[in-house]
Design a protein around this motif. Structure first.
Motif, PDB file in Angstrom:
ATOM      1  N   VAL A 179      89.020  -5.064 -84.567  1.00 56.52           N
ATOM      2  CA  VAL A 179      89.188  -3.866 -84.736  1.00 56.52           C
ATOM      3  C   VAL A 179      89.765  -2.629 -85.726  1.00 56.52           C
ATOM      4  CG1 VAL A 179      89.060  -1.569 -83.304  1.00 56.52           C
ATOM      5  CG2 VAL A 179      88.220  -3.945 -82.859  1.00 56.52           C
ATOM      6  N   PRO A 180      90.888  -2.948 -85.858  1.00 55.62           N
ATOM      7  CA  PRO A 180      91.970  -2.367 -86.559  1.00 55.62           C
ATOM      8  C   PRO A 180      91.055  -2.381 -88.945  1.00 55.62           C
ATOM      9  CG  PRO A 180      93.402  -3.495 -85.287  1.00 55.62           C
ATOM     10  CD  PRO A 180      92.198  -3.607 -84.287  1.00 55.62           C
ATOM     11  N   ARG A 181      91.328  -3.847 -88.392  1.00 56.22           N
ATOM     12  CA  ARG A 181      90.356  -3.997 -90.434  1.00 56.22           C
ATOM     13  C   ARG A 181      89.368  -3.462 -90.619  1.00 56.22           C
ATOM     14  NH1 ARG A 181      93.375  -9.138 -91.111  1.00 56.22           N
ATOM     15  NH2 ARG A 181      95.779  -8.631 -91.335  1.00 56.22           N
ATOM     16  N   LEU A 182      88.172  -2.838 -89.439  1.00 60.41           N
ATOM     17  CA  LEU A 182      86.559  -2.967 -89.632  1.00 60.41           C
ATOM     18  C   LEU A 182      87.759  -1.567 -89.702  1.00 60.41           C
ATOM     19  CD1 LEU A 182      85.533  -5.108 -86.851  1.00 60.41           C
ATOM     20  CD2 LEU A 182      84.986  -5.357 -89.110  1.00 60.41           C
ATOM     21  N   ARG A 183      87.543  -0.909 -89.350  1.00 55.61           N
ATOM     22  CA  ARG A 183      87.849   0.313 -89.066  1.00 55.61           C
ATOM     23  C   ARG A 183      88.512   1.301 -90.516  1.00 55.61           C
ATOM     24  NH1 ARG A 183      89.386   1.771 -82.362  1.00 55.61           N
ATOM     25  NH2 ARG A 183      87.131   2.120 -81.982  1.00 55.61           N
ATOM     26  N   ALA A 184      89.380   0.395 -90.600  1.00 56.27           N
ATOM     27  CA  ALA A 184      90.444   0.655 -92.003  1.00 56.27           C
ATOM     28  C   ALA A 184      89.269   0.564 -93.086  1.00 56.27           C
ATOM     29  CB  ALA A 184      91.496  -0.273 -91.945  1.00 56.27           C
ATOM     30  N   ALA A 185      88.532  -1.167 -92.886  1.00 51.72           N
ATOM     31  CA  ALA A 185      87.540  -1.053 -94.029  1.00 51.72           C
ATOM     32  C   ALA A 185      86.544  -0.187 -94.383  1.00 51.72           C
ATOM     33  CB  ALA A 185      87.014  -2.878 -94.277  1.00 51.72           C
ATOM     34  N   ALA A 186      86.048   0.152 -92.790  1.00 56.14           N
ATOM     35  CA  ALA A 186      84.740   1.503 -93.034  1.00 56.14           C
ATOM     36  C   ALA A 186      85.223   2.898 -93.216  1.00 56.14           C
ATOM     37  CB  ALA A 186      84.675   1.186 -91.191  1.00 56.14           C
ATOM     38  N   ALA A 187      85.955   3.802 -93.330  1.00 52.47           N
ATOM     39  CA  ALA A 187      87.428   4.268 -93.464  1.00 52.47           C
ATOM     40  C   ALA A 187      87.272   4.453 -95.153  1.00 52.47           C
ATOM     41  CB  ALA A 187      88.197   4.843 -93.190  1.00 52.47           C
ATOM     42  N   GLN A 188      86.943   4.159 -96.166  1.00 54.99           N
ATOM     43  CA  GLN A 188      87.024   3.672 -97.232  1.00 54.99           C
ATOM     44  C   GLN A 188      85.181   3.836 -97.809  1.00 54.99           C
ATOM     45  OE1 GLN A 188      89.637   3.830 -99.075  1.00 54.99           O
ATOM     46  NE2 GLN A 188      90.333   3.987 -96.396  1.00 54.99           N
ATOM     47  N   ILE A 189      84.775   3.497 -96.949  1.00 56.16           N
ATOM     48  CA  ILE A 189      83.374   3.555 -97.245  1.00 56.16           C
ATOM     49  C   ILE A 189      82.512   4.736 -97.238  1.00 56.16           C
ATOM     50  CG2 ILE A 189      82.551   1.276 -97.665  1.00 56.16           C
ATOM     51  CD1 ILE A 189      81.135   0.950 -95.100  1.00 56.16           C
ATOM     52  N   SER A 190      81.445   5.837 -97.408  1.00 55.81           N
ATOM     53  CA  SER A 190      80.589   6.516 -96.939  1.00 55.81           C
ATOM     54  C   SER A 190      79.689   6.149 -96.482  1.00 55.81           C
ATOM     55  CB  SER A 190      80.212   7.267 -98.184  1.00 55.81           C
ATOM     56  OG  SER A 190      79.370   6.807 -98.950  1.00 55.81           O
ATOM     57  N   ASP A 191      78.649   7.278 -95.718  1.00 50.69           N
ATOM     58  CA  ASP A 191      77.372   6.716 -95.157  1.00 50.69           C
ATOM     59  C   ASP A 191      77.003   5.940 -95.746  1.00 50.69           C
ATOM     60  OD1 ASP A 191      78.419   6.950 -92.470  1.00 50.69           O
ATOM     61  OD2 ASP A 191      77.789   8.944 -92.072  1.00 50.69           O
ATOM     62  N   ASP A 192      76.361   7.225 -97.111  1.00 55.16           N
ATOM     63  CA  ASP A 192      75.714   6.822 -97.877  1.00 55.16           C
ATOM     64  C   ASP A 192      75.460   5.296 -97.943  1.00 55.16           C
ATOM     65  OD1 ASP A 192      77.473   7.799 -99.180  1.00 55.16           O
ATOM     66  OD2 ASP A 192      75.806   9.007-100.637  1.00 55.16           O
ATOM     67  N   GLN A 193      76.665   5.441 -99.097  1.00 58.35           N
ATOM     68  CA  GLN A 193      77.023   3.672 -99.476  1.00 58.35           C
ATOM     69  C   GLN A 193      76.737   2.390 -98.256  1.00 58.35           C
ATOM     70  OE1 GLN A 193      81.419   4.031-100.137  1.00 58.35           O
ATOM     71  NE2 GLN A 193      80.546   4.154-102.096  1.00 58.35           N
TER      72      GLN A 193
END
Length: 204
Positions: A179-193
């Motif tokens: 879960v921490p790695r998924l959240r960290a990765a998701a924080a780097q991308i925008s919703d439209d991406q």
């Protein structure tokens, strides 16, 4: 600037059997608890057997929410889990995979067989081709996925995965890292991406 993505739903690909290593089932149960504790909805293949059943049952046992998506022809074979809050029955595998994609913010692959591999590789291919930027993570329980990492490295070395066509595979050796790695990765991308338009998904 577009808002950054958050993880609200995770699609888990995994085997409909238990495998030979008891740690696989234990990892599935631990992931289910982690998702429930993090208030993340599970999206999965809908069955009650093997690792699929273990992860979904664990989410439910710990107060979480589950969406199962299963083709009609597999409802009996994989013994669809009736406890889930939402069960979507599709006419075929393609519709199942499309809906699993649309309803998920990220993807995790636990150990599994050809079906798990096929679903995982499809998401990696779509990501490689720029169709989405949702995180894709391999839960490398007891080094289960090492042969795949070696194959991907071989593909890079032989230039079938060329520069500019990167494959961004996240890796977690322990369930508590997922879960921490998924959240960290998701924080780097925008919703439209992150999002692949549904009309595009239907054509893939």
């Amino acid at each position: 600037m577009a808002p950054m993505s958050t993880i609200k739903t995770v699609c888990v690909y995994c085997g409909s059997g238990p495998g030979t290593n008891p740690n696989f089932i234990e990892a599935a149960k631990a992931l289910g608890k982690a998702l429930a504790d993090s208030k993340i909805r599970l999206v999965y293949g809908g069955g009650s057997l093997g690792l699929m059943g273990a992860v979904a049952t664990s989410v439910l046992d710990h107060g979480g929410t589950v969406t199962g998506i299963i083709p009609d022809f597999l409802r009996m074979r994989e013994n669809a889990l009736t406890r889930v809050q939402e069960m979507v029955v599709t006419p075929d595998m393609h519709e199942r995979k499309r809906l699993m994609f649309e309803r998920s913010d990220a993807f995790v692959a636990l150990p599994g067989g050809l079906g798990t591999l096929e679903e995982l590789v499809e998401q990696l291919t779509w990501q490689q081709l720029g169709r989405h930027a949702k995180p894709v993570l391999l839960a490398n329980i007891d080094n289960f996925w090492e042969p795949l990492f070696s194959l991907v490295a071989h593909m890079r070395q032989t230039e079938f995965i060329r520069a500019g066509l990167t494959v961004d595979i996240l890796k977690a050796d322990k369930v508590e890292e997922i879960v921490p790695r998924l959240r960290a990765a998701a924080a780097q991308i925008s919703d439209d991406q992150r999002d692949l338009a549904p009309d595009v998904a239907r054509r893939l």
